[in-house]
Design an enzyme around this catalytic site. Structure first.
Site: not given
Ligand code: CA2
Length: 149
Positions: A99-100, A73, A17, A22, A106, A97, A76, A79, A86, A9-10
């Protein structure tokens, strides 16, 4: 070899953003980078993003049935989603796995737990978008020597 790169998600909002966390690469740019990185490694990359947990679960279930390696990836969901835990448990080919950012560094404590890590052959975090290239290299390496997972 086909590899699924699955973004949760996102992540579709990449580059629009929070560039300080990111980066400025968009999701479309990430997709084409991954296809190129994969091709150089002899991997056929199928990159997808969803904001719907059930869709991700369907993709993971298909990957389990087809023994397809996965770069994940889960954003959220990483977590707190026991459904993702599962689904990852059922995977039969390597799971990497990615993560950016590095969630463990954090300030939000909820980011310090991952339901994916127990099932992952490798975790790559904090390398920005380049982490996806490292994850694809890891899949290519694991394909050659699955005992190194
Ligand atoms: O660092 C990562 O790749 C995360 O998986 C990104 C997730 C965050 O919840 C994890 O803790 C770490 C959030 C993704 C949201 O991505 C956005 C990208 C651009 C602008 C806003 C959100």
């Amino acid at each position: 070899m086909r590899v699924l790169v699955l973004n949760g998600p996102n992540l579709g909002r990449l580059g629009r953003r929070q560039p300080e966390i990111y980066g400025s690469t968009t999701h479309a740019e990430l997709a084409s980078l991954c296809v190129g990185w994969g091709a150089a490694l002899g991997l056929e990359v199928d990159l997808r993003q969803t904001n719907h947990e059930g869709v991700l679960l369907d993709w993971l279930n298909d990957a389990a049935d087809q023994a397809t390696p996965v770069v994940l990836n889960a954003a959220a969901w990483t977590h707190y989603s026991y459904a993702v835990f599962d689904a990852c448990a059922q995977l039969t080919a390597p799971l990497v796995e990615v993560h950016i950012s590095d969630p463990t560094q954090r300030p939000e404590v909820f980011r310090h737990t991952s339901v994916v890590t127990p099932h992952a052959a490798e975790v790559i975090a904090g390398h920005g978008i380049d982490g996806y290239r490292l994850a694809l290299e890891s899949v290519a390496r694991l394909r050659q020597d699955p005992t190194q997972g």
